[in-house]
Motif scaffolding. Structure first.
Motif, PDB file in Angstrom:
ATOM      1  N   UNK A 147      -1.940 114.344 -47.002  1.00  0.00           N
ATOM      2  CA  UNK A 147      -2.279 112.676 -46.510  1.00  0.00           C
ATOM      3  C   UNK A 147      -1.654 112.969 -45.062  1.00  0.00           C
ATOM      4  N   UNK A 148      -2.343 112.420 -44.272  1.00  0.00           N
ATOM      5  CA  UNK A 148      -1.862 112.450 -42.844  1.00  0.00           C
ATOM      6  C   UNK A 148      -2.269 110.900 -41.786  1.00  0.00           C
ATOM      7  N   UNK A 149      -1.160 111.089 -41.101  1.00  0.00           N
ATOM      8  CA  UNK A 149      -1.212 109.589 -40.242  1.00  0.00           C
ATOM      9  C   UNK A 149      -1.728 110.383 -38.818  1.00  0.00           C
ATOM     10  N   UNK A 150      -1.792 111.833 -38.727  1.00  0.00           N
ATOM     11  CA  UNK A 150      -1.909 112.181 -37.399  1.00  0.00           C
ATOM     12  C   UNK A 150      -3.090 112.923 -37.606  1.00  0.00           C
ATOM     13  N   UNK A 151      -4.406 112.656 -36.673  1.00  0.00           N
ATOM     14  CA  UNK A 151      -5.678 113.008 -36.946  1.00  0.00           C
ATOM     15  C   UNK A 151      -5.625 114.504 -36.174  1.00  0.00           C
ATOM     16  N   UNK A 189      -8.865 104.224 -34.619  1.00  0.00           N
ATOM     17  CA  UNK A 189      -8.166 103.733 -33.862  1.00  0.00           C
ATOM     18  C   UNK A 189      -6.692 103.278 -34.591  1.00  0.00           C
ATOM     19  N   UNK A 190      -6.770 103.050 -35.614  1.00  0.00           N
ATOM     20  CA  UNK A 190      -5.879 102.332 -36.594  1.00  0.00           C
ATOM     21  C   UNK A 190      -4.804 103.267 -37.113  1.00  0.00           C
ATOM     22  N   UNK A 191      -5.275 104.581 -37.470  1.00  0.00           N
ATOM     23  CA  UNK A 191      -4.714 105.392 -38.111  1.00  0.00           C
ATOM     24  C   UNK A 191      -3.549 106.053 -37.154  1.00  0.00           C
ATOM     25  N   UNK A 192      -2.203 106.091 -37.688  1.00  0.00           N
ATOM     26  CA  UNK A 192      -0.907 106.525 -36.938  1.00  0.00           C
ATOM     27  C   UNK A 192       0.213 105.639 -37.627  1.00  0.00           C
ATOM     28  N   UNK A 193       1.370 105.817 -36.854  1.00  0.00           N
ATOM     29  CA  UNK A 193       2.694 105.229 -37.216  1.00  0.00           C
ATOM     30  C   UNK A 193       2.984 104.302 -36.091  1.00  0.00           C
ATOM     31  N   UNK A 194       3.240 102.993 -36.206  1.00  0.00           N
ATOM     32  CA  UNK A 194       3.317 102.114 -35.249  1.00  0.00           C
ATOM     33  C   UNK A 194       4.618 101.037 -35.621  1.00  0.00           C
ATOM     34  N   UNK A 195       5.257 100.904 -34.459  1.00  0.00           N
ATOM     35  CA  UNK A 195       6.484 100.291 -34.705  1.00  0.00           C
ATOM     36  C   UNK A 195       6.660  99.196 -33.585  1.00  0.00           C
ATOM     37  N   UNK A 196       7.325  97.872 -33.868  1.00  0.00           N
ATOM     38  CA  UNK A 196       7.274  96.888 -33.022  1.00  0.00           C
ATOM     39  C   UNK A 196       8.099  95.643 -33.482  1.00  0.00           C
ATOM     40  N   UNK A 197       7.743  94.703 -32.665  1.00  0.00           N
ATOM     41  CA  UNK A 197       8.667  93.305 -33.227  1.00  0.00           C
ATOM     42  C   UNK A 197       7.751  92.200 -33.193  1.00  0.00           C
ATOM     43  N   UNK A 219      -1.442  78.239 -42.814  1.00  0.00           N
ATOM     44  CA  UNK A 219      -0.390  78.144 -41.604  1.00  0.00           C
ATOM     45  C   UNK A 219      -0.252  79.409 -41.111  1.00  0.00           C
ATOM     46  N   UNK A 220       0.127  79.349 -39.745  1.00  0.00           N
ATOM     47  CA  UNK A 220       0.669  80.828 -39.203  1.00  0.00           C
ATOM     48  C   UNK A 220       1.804  81.245 -40.066  1.00  0.00           C
ATOM     49  N   UNK A 221       1.939  82.451 -40.161  1.00  0.00           N
ATOM     50  CA  UNK A 221       3.264  82.931 -40.989  1.00  0.00           C
ATOM     51  C   UNK A 221       3.917  84.014 -40.130  1.00  0.00           C
ATOM     52  N   UNK A 222       2.972  85.174 -39.739  1.00  0.00           N
ATOM     53  CA  UNK A 222       3.622  86.320 -38.886  1.00  0.00           C
ATOM     54  C   UNK A 222       2.698  86.813 -37.969  1.00  0.00           C
ATOM     55  N   UNK A 223       3.448  87.120 -37.030  1.00  0.00           N
ATOM     56  CA  UNK A 223       2.543  87.793 -35.919  1.00  0.00           C
ATOM     57  C   UNK A 223       3.407  89.031 -35.145  1.00  0.00           C
ATOM     58  N   UNK A 224       2.746  89.962 -34.592  1.00  0.00           N
ATOM     59  CA  UNK A 224       3.820  91.045 -34.074  1.00  0.00           C
ATOM     60  C   UNK A 224       2.860  91.908 -33.178  1.00  0.00           C
ATOM     61  N   UNK A 225       3.512  92.768 -32.494  1.00  0.00           N
ATOM     62  CA  UNK A 225       2.879  93.773 -31.541  1.00  0.00           C
ATOM     63  C   UNK A 225       3.667  95.113 -31.678  1.00  0.00           C
ATOM     64  N   UNK A 226       2.974  95.909 -32.115  1.00  0.00           N
ATOM     65  CA  UNK A 226       3.421  97.184 -32.412  1.00  0.00           C
ATOM     66  C   UNK A 226       2.831  98.461 -31.505  1.00  0.00           C
ATOM     67  N   UNK A 227       3.536  99.513 -31.197  1.00  0.00           N
ATOM     68  CA  UNK A 227       3.491 100.580 -30.510  1.00  0.00           C
ATOM     69  C   UNK A 227       3.206 101.856 -31.316  1.00  0.00           C
ATOM     70  N   UNK A 228       2.256 102.675 -31.144  1.00  0.00           N
ATOM     71  CA  UNK A 228       2.065 103.780 -31.811  1.00  0.00           C
ATOM     72  C   UNK A 228       2.960 105.032 -31.507  1.00  0.00           C
ATOM     73  N   UNK A 229       3.958 105.192 -32.382  1.00  0.00           N
ATOM     74  CA  UNK A 229       4.955 106.286 -32.214  1.00  0.00           C
ATOM     75  C   UNK A 229       4.577 107.555 -32.688  1.00  0.00           C
ATOM     76  N   UNK A 230       3.470 107.636 -33.387  1.00  0.00           N
ATOM     77  CA  UNK A 230       3.130 109.041 -33.971  1.00  0.00           C
ATOM     78  C   UNK A 230       1.768 108.818 -34.341  1.00  0.00           C
ATOM     79  N   UNK A 231       0.934 110.167 -34.431  1.00  0.00           N
ATOM     80  CA  UNK A 231      -0.405 109.987 -34.786  1.00  0.00           C
ATOM     81  C   UNK A 231      -1.349 110.173 -33.809  1.00  0.00           C
TER      82      UNK A 231
END
Length: 200
Positions: free
Chosen positions: A28-32, A47-55, A188-200
């Protein structure tokens, strides 16, 4: 007809006393760049495949707002679906980790017409708090919009009756907004975030 060996029982399946197997033999891979080839039906979701981290920021009419950090892993194994895994943790005012927060696992899969993927998607999302959501959605470019078709809960889960999620890749980052209905509150609004690709 040959006689059974003394330690064999014809009523027991052969796997019952078999030794353990080796580790899972398929990648299984998150890195194309490595692992199995991406299934052609997933080209629109590439474009969604990868590892993402953010706040992000969370809240709901029945709870206080909170800040969180999050890691999302989106991977594939060569078949026409994506594996979605998310873990989040609460942050204090100085962005220090306070405690673990929401976890989710799920699968995104394009709706096929013959052998070709359409822009329609199905997603199954599950949390350890006893909630399973079935989403129906549509992809437009690098944006995905989901709405619940069904929500299933265990008897001990909090009341969630509906949800909506909007995902997008914007300037290389993964952005999302999530709405929820439940506990006597409308969508109702519950969660929102912005994440940066860190791998993949």
């Amino acid at each position: 007809m040959s006689a059974n060996k003394p330690d064999e029982n014809p009523l027991q399946p052969p796997w019952l006393n078999a030794p353990p197997v080796e580790e899972y033999p398929f990648e299984e891979s998150h890195d194309l760049r490595v692992g199995p080839k991406l299934h052609p039906a997933l080209d629109g979701l590439l474009p969604y495949v990868g590892v993402w981290r953010g706040r992000g920021r969370g809240g709901f009419p029945t709870i206080e707002d909170f800040d969180f950090a999050q890691e999302i892993r989106i991977s594939h194994d060569g078949r026409p679906f994506l594996l979605y895994e998310s873990r989040a943790w609460i942050l204090d005012e100085q962005s220090r980790p306070v405690r673990p927060a929401g976890r989710e696992v799920g699968w995104w899969r394009p709706v096929l017409s013959g052998d070709r993927a359409t822009d329609e998607l199905e997603a199954l999302m599950m949390s350890p708090t006893g909630i399973m959501e079935l989403y129906i959605g549509k992809r437009s470019g690098t944006q995905i919009e989901f709405a619940t078709d069904a929500v299933v809960r265990t008897s001990t889960a909090k009341e969630v009756t509906a949800g909506a999620r909007l995902f997008g890749i914007v300037e290389g980052a993964l952005l999302y907004a999530q709405e929820m209905a439940g506990m006597g509150q409308p969508l109702s609004p519950h969660l929102s975030a912005r994440l940066i690709r860190v791998a993949g």
